[in-house]
Scaffold this active site. Structure first.
Site, PDB file in Angstrom:
ATOM      1  N   THR A  67     -36.818  -7.186  15.439  1.00  0.00           N
ATOM      2  CA  THR A  67     -37.452  -7.939  14.370  1.00  0.00           C
ATOM      3  C   THR A  67     -36.526  -7.665  13.355  1.00  0.00           C
ATOM      4  O   THR A  67     -36.813  -6.631  12.193  1.00  0.00           O
ATOM      5  CB  THR A  67     -38.838  -7.191  13.999  1.00  0.00           C
TER       6      THR A  67
ATOM      7  N   ARG B 104     -38.257   7.878   4.471  1.00  0.00           N
ATOM      8  CA  ARG B 104     -36.859   8.341   4.774  1.00  0.00           C
ATOM      9  C   ARG B 104     -35.757   7.553   3.725  1.00  0.00           C
ATOM     10  O   ARG B 104     -34.982   8.333   3.291  1.00  0.00           O
ATOM     11  CB  ARG B 104     -36.584   8.126   5.984  1.00  0.00           C
TER      12      ARG B 104
ATOM     13  N   THR C 240     -41.203  -2.929  15.653  1.00  0.00           N
ATOM     14  CA  THR C 240     -41.626  -2.453  14.424  1.00  0.00           C
ATOM     15  C   THR C 240     -41.581  -3.876  13.320  1.00  0.00           C
ATOM     16  O   THR C 240     -40.862  -4.769  13.433  1.00  0.00           O
ATOM     17  CB  THR C 240     -40.456  -1.792  13.487  1.00  0.00           C
TER      18      THR C 240
ATOM     19  N   ARG D  96     -24.127  -1.381  14.105  1.00  0.00           N
ATOM     20  CA  ARG D  96     -25.017  -2.521  13.474  1.00  0.00           C
ATOM     21  C   ARG D  96     -25.546  -1.847  11.979  1.00  0.00           C
ATOM     22  O   ARG D  96     -25.717  -0.918  11.742  1.00  0.00           O
ATOM     23  CB  ARG D  96     -26.386  -2.683  14.215  1.00  0.00           C
TER      24      ARG D  96
ATOM     25  N   LYS E 124     -45.860   3.064  10.427  1.00  0.00           N
ATOM     26  CA  LYS E 124     -44.315   3.038  11.051  1.00  0.00           C
ATOM     27  C   LYS E 124     -43.541   2.730  10.041  1.00  0.00           C
ATOM     28  O   LYS E 124     -42.521   3.331   9.766  1.00  0.00           O
ATOM     29  CB  LYS E 124     -44.288   2.187  12.067  1.00  0.00           C
TER      30      LYS E 124
ATOM     31  N   LYS F   3     -23.904   6.381  11.950  1.00  0.00           N
ATOM     32  CA  LYS F   3     -24.385   8.002  12.050  1.00  0.00           C
ATOM     33  C   LYS F   3     -23.674   8.720  13.000  1.00  0.00           C
ATOM     34  O   LYS F   3     -23.006   7.972  14.074  1.00  0.00           O
ATOM     35  CB  LYS F   3     -25.805   8.232  11.845  1.00  0.00           C
TER      36      LYS F   3
ATOM     37  N   ILE G 187     -35.221   0.045  22.661  1.00  0.00           N
ATOM     38  CA  ILE G 187     -36.478   0.784  22.689  1.00  0.00           C
ATOM     39  C   ILE G 187     -37.129   0.122  24.016  1.00  0.00           C
ATOM     40  O   ILE G 187     -37.544   0.995  24.831  1.00  0.00           O
ATOM     41  CB  ILE G 187     -37.426   0.411  21.600  1.00  0.00           C
TER      42      ILE G 187
ATOM     43  N   CYS H 183     -33.077  -0.034  11.421  1.00  0.00           N
ATOM     44  CA  CYS H 183     -34.520   0.434  11.087  1.00  0.00           C
ATOM     45  C   CYS H 183     -34.617   0.804   9.617  1.00  0.00           C
ATOM     46  O   CYS H 183     -35.181   0.096   8.794  1.00  0.00           O
ATOM     47  CB  CYS H 183     -34.713   1.579  11.879  1.00  0.00           C
TER      48      CYS H 183
ATOM     49  N   HIS I 157     -36.367  26.014  -1.913  1.00  0.00           N
ATOM     50  CA  HIS I 157     -37.596  26.058  -2.398  1.00  0.00           C
ATOM     51  C   HIS I 157     -38.525  25.702  -1.243  1.00  0.00           C
ATOM     52  O   HIS I 157     -38.088  24.856  -0.416  1.00  0.00           O
ATOM     53  CB  HIS I 157     -37.804  25.212  -3.179  1.00  0.00           C
TER      54      HIS I 157
END
Ligand code: SAJ
Length: 437
Positions: A88, A214, A123, A325, A207, A318, A17, A261, A245
């Site tokens: 963090t 999620r 975060t 990590r 945040k 992903k 970031i 995260c 739907h």
């Protein structure tokens, strides 16, 4: 307090970031000093290379460094604004580890001047931004009267960071309203979307709530995958149909939740309000148990083979990223190894495990003489595989274990493969998507 117009920014922490954020400020014409305590990172950036795989980032960083608007250093220097973008992480007991944030605040103290703006971008648990006040006031300056303090968390998706830094709405929270306004003014240097102002603690919680939302929804999908297998359906087909739907959006089951995260942020809320965080804690436990269900699927698929060797495809947390990590794939590999399985690892982008153990980059080499293929990350490279793919010629037994539902089982079964998919009961009929003409 008359806040100076920001012409120089010091960004502390040049990771996923910090580096893109520093580069975007530099690109907007602000003089930026990017600081990282890791000398290897500093040397890499100064040499014109970058240590992060992110679409378009190398070009932006090189332009900024070559133009001189982005300097790279190891220690901060006086600037109109300081941005803390350090890790963090959470500890093994899931308590937040804020030592990097506190160290960054301490490093700013000698350089803090009246009119400065200090922004925590990392975060963080609710209350962290305000907890920096006593550290920063060691400078002899007073928060609010002499310098401004705010929180400005990011919400970018790895792989789309440079686009989303600009186009995503942003929430900024101030120790004072003036601080929030000053922070918003600064980020308007490159943010074209709306910037929503609030207080620091609300911004911290907003945040954390985004990622917790999620995580809880991924946990629902993962739990439904277990139920789907038990009640005899293909859960992906049921999810596909349920999502027609207008107000339903059930997420995708997978081998677990990775990244630094989604798997971490909910614990910041649980830690801040343990008594009230029942659902959030349970969702974390559901997701943390998911790798075990993949191991069970593997056991069933190869139970008839003595000493099976398995080609594991996908280690990154992903698709289309190289970040291993907190990857659930790493957890699955560890569990399978503990049960004595012989594994060969492959990833489309990553080349080593978090502990640095390298693995083979050639897919055909990994697959050769393996009894089965286990897909843990749905990289496009694997989704494109077909039974006749040359990389698969060396496969000894035609067994596919697909933890991401990324292959068309019918197509593979027609070629003599046995296909085992997470959340799909062996008796489940072919779905709309799988019917091959
Ligand atoms: N996953 C599933 N099923 C799904 C979606 C995700 O199993 O339906 C898994 C992924 O495979 C992965 C993990 O969850 O292992 C996290 O993937 P992700 O794409 O949800 O999250 P990140 O960590 O890459 O990015 C998230 C994003 N947050 C949200 O989407 C709310 C991003 O916007 C944040 O900025 C980022 O966390 C962050 O830095 O906080």
């Amino acid at each position: 307090m008359n806040q100076t117009c920001v012409q120089s920014v010091c960004v502390l922490g040049l990771g996923y970031i910090g580096l893109p954020t520093a580069s975007m400020f530099a690109k907007s014409g602000i003089n930026v000093l990017g600081v990282d305590v890791n000398q290897r990172v500093v040397d890499t950036l100064r040499s014109g290379r970058i240590h992060i795989k992110e679409t378009g980032l190398k070009t932006v960083v090189q332009r900024a460094v070559n133009s001189g608007t982005l300097q790279i250093g190891v220690v901060p220097a006086p600037a109109d604004a300081f941005i803390i973008a350090v890790p963090t992480p959470s500890r093994d007991d899931h308590s937040p580890n804020l030592r990097y944030v506190h160290a960054a605040a301490e490093a700013i103290v000698p350089h803090l001047r009246p009119g400065n703006l200090v922004i925590l971008e990392s975060t963080s648990p609710p209350g962290t931004t305000l907890s920096l006040i006593p550290i920063l006031e060691k400078s002899g300056l007073t928060a609010g009267a002499d310098f401004l303090l705010a929180h400005s968390p990011e919400r970018v998706l790895p792989g789309r960071i440079l686009v989303e830094l600009v186009q995503n709405d942003r929430v900024v929270g101030g120790h004072t309203y003036e601080a929030a306004e000053a922070c918003a003014t600064l980020y308007r240097a490159f943010v074209t979307a709306n910037i929503h102002l609030t207080d620091a603690t609300t911004a911290e919680m907003a945040k954390l709530m985004e990622n917790t939302f999620r995580d809880v929804n991924i946990a629902l999908a993962n739990e439904l995958s277990r139920i789907g297998a038990t009640v005899g359906i293909n859960v992906y087909e049921a999810i596909r149909l349920a999502n027609f739907h207008p107000r339903v959006n059930i997420l995708r089951p997978g081998p677990g939740v990775g990244g630094h995260c989604i798997a971490v942020d909910p614990w910041f809320i649980v830690n801040a309000a343990p008594k009230e965080s029942t659902l959030i804690r349970t969702a974390r436990q559901v997701n943390d148990e998911q790798p075990g269900y993949v191991v069970d699927l593997v056991e069933k698929a190869v139970s008839h083979i003595v000493n099976p060797s398995i080609a594991v495809l996908g280690i990154a947390y992903k698709a289309e990223v190289d970040d291993v990590r907190e990857s659930p794939a790493v957890e699955v590999v560890a569990k399978l190894r503990k049960r004595g399985y012989n594994l060969r690892l492959h990833d489309a982008y990553a080349r080593q495990l978090p502990d640095g153990t390298p693995f083979e980059s050639e897919l055909a080499v990994v697959v050769k003489d393996a009894h089965a293929i286990l897909i843990l990350t749905d990289h496009v490279m694997y989704k494109r595989l077909v039974p006749s793919s040359p990389e698969l010629l060396g496969l000894m037994d035609r067994i596919i274990i697909d933890a991401r539902y990324c292959l068309n089982a019918q197509e593979w079964r027609l070629e003599g493969y046995s296909v085992h998919q997470l959340g799909v009961a062996p008796s489940a009929r072919a779905t709309e998507l799988e019917r091959v003409s």
